[in-house]
Design a protein around this motif. Sequence first.
Motif, PDB file in Angstrom:
ATOM      1  N   SER A 161      49.842  29.629  40.773  1.00  0.00           N
ATOM      2  CA  SER A 161      48.836  29.021  39.888  1.00  0.00           C
ATOM      3  C   SER A 161      47.837  28.186  40.685  1.00  0.00           C
ATOM      4  CB  SER A 161      49.525  28.133  38.842  1.00  0.00           C
ATOM      5  OG  SER A 161      50.341  28.887  37.999  1.00  0.00           O
ATOM      6  N   LYS A 162      48.356  27.405  41.628  1.00  0.00           N
ATOM      7  CA  LYS A 162      47.482  26.560  42.450  1.00  0.00           C
ATOM      8  C   LYS A 162      46.519  27.419  43.268  1.00  0.00           C
ATOM      9  CE  LYS A 162      49.394  23.004  44.314  1.00  0.00           C
ATOM     10  NZ  LYS A 162      50.214  22.117  45.202  1.00  0.00           N
ATOM     11  N   ALA A 163      47.010  28.555  43.796  1.00  0.00           N
ATOM     12  CA  ALA A 163      46.153  29.436  44.591  1.00  0.00           C
ATOM     13  C   ALA A 163      45.006  29.994  43.753  1.00  0.00           C
ATOM     14  CB  ALA A 163      46.983  30.578  45.182  1.00  0.00           C
ATOM     15  N   ILE A 164      45.295  30.347  42.520  1.00  0.00           N
ATOM     16  CA  ILE A 164      44.256  30.883  41.635  1.00  0.00           C
ATOM     17  C   ILE A 164      43.243  29.799  41.292  1.00  0.00           C
ATOM     18  CG2 ILE A 164      43.831  31.778  39.308  1.00  0.00           C
ATOM     19  CD1 ILE A 164      46.581  33.203  39.548  1.00  0.00           C
ATOM     20  N   LYS A 186      42.535  27.056  42.899  1.00  0.00           N
ATOM     21  CA  LYS A 186      41.803  26.528  44.058  1.00  0.00           C
ATOM     22  C   LYS A 186      40.740  27.489  44.572  1.00  0.00           C
ATOM     23  CE  LYS A 186      43.776  24.487  47.448  1.00  0.00           C
ATOM     24  NZ  LYS A 186      44.694  24.182  48.584  1.00  0.00           N
ATOM     25  N   GLU A 187      40.769  28.757  44.144  1.00  0.00           N
ATOM     26  CA  GLU A 187      39.796  29.734  44.625  1.00  0.00           C
ATOM     27  C   GLU A 187      38.436  29.455  43.974  1.00  0.00           C
ATOM     28  OE1 GLU A 187      37.775  32.330  46.521  1.00  0.00           O
ATOM     29  OE2 GLU A 187      39.910  32.104  47.018  1.00  0.00           O
ATOM     30  N   GLU A 188      37.543  28.866  44.763  1.00  0.00           N
ATOM     31  CA  GLU A 188      36.258  28.415  44.214  1.00  0.00           C
ATOM     32  C   GLU A 188      35.409  29.554  43.683  1.00  0.00           C
ATOM     33  OE1 GLU A 188      34.283  26.047  47.124  1.00  0.00           O
ATOM     34  OE2 GLU A 188      35.785  24.432  47.087  1.00  0.00           O
ATOM     35  N   SER A 189      35.523  30.727  44.297  1.00  0.00           N
ATOM     36  CA  SER A 189      34.682  31.844  43.862  1.00  0.00           C
ATOM     37  C   SER A 189      35.038  32.324  42.452  1.00  0.00           C
ATOM     38  CB  SER A 189      34.801  33.011  44.840  1.00  0.00           C
ATOM     39  OG  SER A 189      36.097  33.599  44.795  1.00  0.00           O
ATOM     40  N   LEU A 190      36.246  32.005  42.005  1.00  0.00           N
ATOM     41  CA  LEU A 190      36.655  32.406  40.654  1.00  0.00           C
ATOM     42  C   LEU A 190      36.233  31.378  39.609  1.00  0.00           C
ATOM     43  CD1 LEU A 190      40.325  33.680  41.274  1.00  0.00           C
ATOM     44  CD2 LEU A 190      38.267  35.056  40.941  1.00  0.00           C
ATOM     45  N   ASN A 191      36.359  30.110  39.957  1.00  0.00           N
ATOM     46  CA  ASN A 191      36.100  29.043  38.988  1.00  0.00           C
ATOM     47  C   ASN A 191      36.868  29.311  37.689  1.00  0.00           C
ATOM     48  OD1 ASN A 191      34.948  26.671  37.991  1.00  0.00           O
ATOM     49  ND2 ASN A 191      33.159  27.736  37.167  1.00  0.00           N
ATOM     50  N   ALA A 192      38.167  29.604  37.852  1.00  0.00           N
ATOM     51  CA  ALA A 192      39.003  29.986  36.712  1.00  0.00           C
ATOM     52  C   ALA A 192      39.229  28.808  35.767  1.00  0.00           C
ATOM     53  CB  ALA A 192      40.340  30.522  37.213  1.00  0.00           C
ATOM     54  N   LYS A 193      39.113  29.086  34.477  1.00  0.00           N
ATOM     55  CA  LYS A 193      39.318  28.082  33.437  1.00  0.00           C
ATOM     56  C   LYS A 193      40.529  28.461  32.580  1.00  0.00           C
ATOM     57  CE  LYS A 193      35.326  26.130  34.497  1.00  0.00           C
ATOM     58  NZ  LYS A 193      35.283  24.834  35.225  1.00  0.00           N
ATOM     59  N   PRO A 194      41.316  27.503  32.128  1.00  0.00           N
ATOM     60  CA  PRO A 194      42.434  27.814  31.243  1.00  0.00           C
ATOM     61  C   PRO A 194      41.948  28.518  29.977  1.00  0.00           C
ATOM     62  CG  PRO A 194      42.641  25.575  32.068  1.00  0.00           C
ATOM     63  CD  PRO A 194      41.269  26.055  32.465  1.00  0.00           C
ATOM     64  N   TRP A 195      42.680  29.503  29.555  1.00  0.00           N
ATOM     65  CA  TRP A 195      42.405  30.220  28.308  1.00  0.00           C
ATOM     66  C   TRP A 195      42.414  29.235  27.149  1.00  0.00           C
ATOM     67  CZ3 TRP A 195      46.501  32.592  24.856  1.00  0.00           C
ATOM     68  CH2 TRP A 195      45.957  33.525  23.953  1.00  0.00           C
ATOM     69  N   HIS A 196      41.654  29.514  26.103  1.00  0.00           N
ATOM     70  CA  HIS A 196      41.494  28.547  25.016  1.00  0.00           C
ATOM     71  C   HIS A 196      42.786  28.285  24.245  1.00  0.00           C
ATOM     72  CE1 HIS A 196      41.003  32.375  22.880  1.00  0.00           C
ATOM     73  NE2 HIS A 196      41.262  31.730  21.756  1.00  0.00           N
ATOM     74  N   ARG A 197      43.790  29.149  24.407  1.00  0.00           N
ATOM     75  CA  ARG A 197      45.076  28.918  23.738  1.00  0.00           C
ATOM     76  C   ARG A 197      46.186  28.647  24.758  1.00  0.00           C
ATOM     77  NH1 ARG A 197      46.089  33.861  19.789  1.00  0.00           N
ATOM     78  NH2 ARG A 197      47.991  32.635  19.384  1.00  0.00           N
ATOM     79  N   ALA A 198      45.808  28.136  25.912  1.00  0.00           N
ATOM     80  CA  ALA A 198      46.788  27.919  26.987  1.00  0.00           C
ATOM     81  C   ALA A 198      47.905  26.970  26.569  1.00  0.00           C
ATOM     82  CB  ALA A 198      46.083  27.382  28.232  1.00  0.00           C
TER      83      ALA A 198
END
Length: 458
Positions: free
Chosen positions: A406-409, A411-423
């Motif tokens: 989870s931390k690897a995902i 921390k990947e700046e190119s993704l800028n991953a956001k938690p899903w709205h129902r996380a």
Amino acid sequence: MRVSTVCAAAVSLAACGPVSASSPAQPQQHVMINPDLTQSAGRSTEIGVGHFSEWSRETKRQFLIDWQAGKSSEWIIVQGNEGGDLDSMTAALTWAYHLQHSTANSTNPVKAIALLQTPTDALDLRPENKLALDNSLMSSGHSDLLTLDELPEDPQTLSDDIKGIIIVDHPVPLRKWSNAEILSIFDHHKDSGAGPDAHPRIFEKVASCTTLVARQMLDELESLPEEYHLPHELLELILSAIAIDSGGLKDATDEDRKIAERVLRRSNWRGADLEDKMGELDDQLGDAKKDLDHLGVRDLLRRDWKGDLVDTPSPRTPTVSLGFSSIPYSFEDQIEKTEFGELFDWFAIEAAWTAQVGADISVALNKYKVRDQTGKKRKIREIVLCVRKDVRIDEEQADDLFRTVSKAIEKEESLNAKPWHRASELGRRQMVWTHERSDAGRKVIRPIIEAAVEAWDM
């Protein structure tokens, strides 16, 4: 071109005579035959009689005969990736055909067979494959093809016995084939260093791996004292694979275009314009590829599943099984496909699937499009992560591995991953992120997660 053959499975290896390499063209027929005894009762098969179908079926027959006779060491297995897409399948079939035919009149004829590293019942989860094979007059039910579940021996054991493997559309063999010698590699991905002594060993950025295989085939064919027969069905299958991978040549490299032209001029479509024909193929196959609405969640998870063991520095767990699915539906749409239409049901289906394949970590990569306020479509991607505790790792390790990935995902700046709205509704060791990096499919996400697993030590 189809004709009936009445060879039940119990007698087919001994009773069906060899296929002529120059079978004359016959009127197309669709005659149902008795079901193979290894198939479910009531199923029947249409047997193709085009030269390509005949060769493929006869090669499968001879391979099984030789295995039964303890002569597996005479065979080379040409294998693509376990996703089993049209490019991977076509590249493997093409090179196996070439190896056999280019050496048939030599003092050292090669026995080679293409292996599809997917189960038979998963092949039709890719409708574009079914259409392309049907267009190439292959037998129904994929009975011409050797699939993973038809291997008469475990790959780990078989890899000790065979002459070697050839990898197409993948840079490294799956771990279960690690005992086999790598004879050749054709790939259009990143070179991972496998098979340093393989020949040919070709890594080149093109749209389709089939381009690389077809180029090598044509170059070697044209240097022979006498060319062997290239069936139009195979040539048209090659064009289909290049077309769908290159978007009808819109995303093609110069090499894709050049090889497609060479293949076209040898095919029954030789009078067609290259751009028109490739565009037509891409449209037909692309429409078929999108015809997935009838598939449930389990089939969506397994239709493009790619996974293998990953080494870790952990003395307790030196290997972890990691698998990826690519799914062209949003997570919400997938939930609606479940029996109860609820979140828990999706994860129950995912758990049943990963238990079956023995995966410790599964990652579903979803992609879909939405319209913004201006009416313009935006591509949205999702990453669904699940970590199990019951295969190779205990609960404490599973929690730690989940945090690591989870931390690897995140921390990947190119993704800028956001938690899903129902996380907040997700369970333990479950997470869903959304992001909008349009090119971040498996080729981007897999190395990020593999690197995190390879560094995990607990």
